[in-house]
Design an enzyme around this catalytic site. Structure first.
Site, PDB file in Angstrom:
ATOM      1  N   GLY A 116       0.794  -1.217   0.000  1.00 36.88           N
ATOM      2  CA  GLY A 116       0.000   0.000   0.000  1.00 36.88           C
ATOM      3  C   GLY A 116       0.822   1.259   0.000  1.00 36.88           C
ATOM      4  O   GLY A 116       0.291   2.334   0.232  1.00 36.88           O
ATOM      5  N   CYS A 117       2.108   1.150  -0.251  1.00 37.04           N
ATOM      6  CA  CYS A 117       2.986   2.320  -0.167  1.00 37.04           C
ATOM      7  C   CYS A 117       2.960   3.096  -1.467  1.00 37.04           C
ATOM      8  O   CYS A 117       3.204   2.542  -2.531  1.00 37.04           O
ATOM      9  CB  CYS A 117       4.419   1.867   0.124  1.00 37.04           C
ATOM     10  SG  CYS A 117       5.626   3.197   0.057  1.00 37.04           S
ATOM     11  N   GLY A 118       2.692   4.389  -1.388  1.00 36.61           N
ATOM     12  CA  GLY A 118       2.700   5.220  -2.577  1.00 36.61           C
ATOM     13  C   GLY A 118       4.012   5.937  -2.803  1.00 36.61           C
ATOM     14  O   GLY A 118       4.175   6.601  -3.817  1.00 36.61           O
ATOM     15  N   HIS A 188      -2.040   1.434  -6.326  1.00 39.05           N
ATOM     16  CA  HIS A 188      -1.164   2.141  -7.266  1.00 39.05           C
ATOM     17  C   HIS A 188      -0.504   1.179  -8.231  1.00 39.05           C
ATOM     18  O   HIS A 188      -0.194   1.545  -9.366  1.00 39.05           O
ATOM     19  CB  HIS A 188      -0.119   2.977  -6.519  1.00 39.05           C
ATOM     20  CG  HIS A 188       0.623   2.219  -5.475  1.00 39.05           C
ATOM     21  ND1 HIS A 188       1.775   1.522  -5.734  1.00 39.05           N
ATOM     22  CD2 HIS A 188       0.362   2.025  -4.159  1.00 39.05           C
ATOM     23  CE1 HIS A 188       2.204   0.945  -4.629  1.00 39.05           C
ATOM     24  NE2 HIS A 188       1.361   1.225  -3.664  1.00 39.05           N
TER      25      HIS A 188
END
Length: 279
Positions: A116-118, A188
């Site tokens: 979930g890291c952008g 993403h």
């Protein structure tokens, strides 16, 4: 027959038998569980970042990530791309022009990127929050078409229909309807896969609209604007930073898109309604 194809030796989901409870009723139930795999993006033989992704459409992922992270400016700058299986994950090996690679080397990425890291390994504030590119005028979308497109997209989410665990990004073409859907455990990542697939096909990003089954966080706006997408519609809420960036770059940002309901946060002229006044 497997409804979701495998990438190399990795499958996009696993099956297992688990304890299921429905109120006081207990049963043993077979279930489908989405897979996460470490994927290393390698440029000119040098690892750049590791992302946890669903092992599907990884060439699309490599191309899309390269475009939306401003590593390359045009799909043709990917001189070669190869997906290689390793014992504990997958490598996407890409060759890019030396000038682009020299710029990449100065960006100082570290090699971690959670599902979930952008931020994708960014180590400075300037890398994390890049000014979005200003988008063009784009086209006007009918709200009824938007509603129908979300239902069409849902039906085309093969992996999510099995597992209930992955996000999707879809392209709504102004003339052909939904033309592409990509899925991933990371919102993403799904968007990068979609942008890669569209760029590979020579898509005109001003001639359609982007739909996502997640919240509209800032990096979704950033990535969409980077290729000239003018409208982003999300099934959930946007963040305040996403709204600010969308307003700044001219992108129409729509949230809570469910059935006939939605909220337009920025640049509402691109969404057309049969208006009914509320007393």
């Amino acid at each position: 027959m497997d409804p979701v194809p495998a990438e190399l030796g990795w499958t996009s989901y696993r099956t297992g038998t688990f304890d299921s409870w429905r109120g006081p009723e207990h049963s043993r139930k077979q279930d489908y569980v989405a897979e996460e795999v470490p994927v290393v993006l390698v440029y000119n033989t040098i690892p750049h970042v590791v992302m946890l992704t669903t092992p599907l459409n990884l060439e699309d992922f490599g191309l899309g990530f390269s475009l939306t992270e401003d590593i390359i400016r045009h799909p043709s700058e990917i001189q070669s791309i190869k997906v290689v299986q390793r014992s504990k994950g997958i490598e996407v090996r890409m060759q890019i022009p030396e000038e682009r690679f020299d710029n990449l080397h100065g960006k100082g990425k570290n090699l971690t990127g959670r599902t979930g890291c952008g931020l994708c390994g960014a180590t400075t504030l300037e890398q994390a929050i890049r000014p979005p590119r200003t988008v063009g005028k784009g086209l006007v979308l009918d709200a009824a078409l938007l509603r129908d497109a979300f239902e069409t997209m849902r039906q085309q989410q093969a992996l999510n229909l099995l597992t209930g665990a992955v996000h999707a990004a879809a392209w709504l073409d102004s003339k052909k309807g939904i033309t592409a859907v990509r899925e991933d455990v990371g919102r993403h990542n799904a968007l990068d896969k979609l942008i890669g697939a569209l760029a590979k096909s020579g898509c005109d990003f001003s001639a359609g609209w982007l739909l996502v089954t997640s919240r509209a966080s800032y990096e979704m706006v950033q990535k969409a604007a980077s290729v000239g997408i003018t409208l982003l519609a999300a099934i959930s809420a946007p963040t305040a930073l996403a709204i600010r960036l969308a307003d700044e770059c001219g992108l129409t940002l729509v949230g809570f898109t469910r059935n006939d309901n939605h909220t337009i946060y920025t640049h509402p002229f691109r969404l057309q309604h049969l208006q009914t006044s509320v007393a």
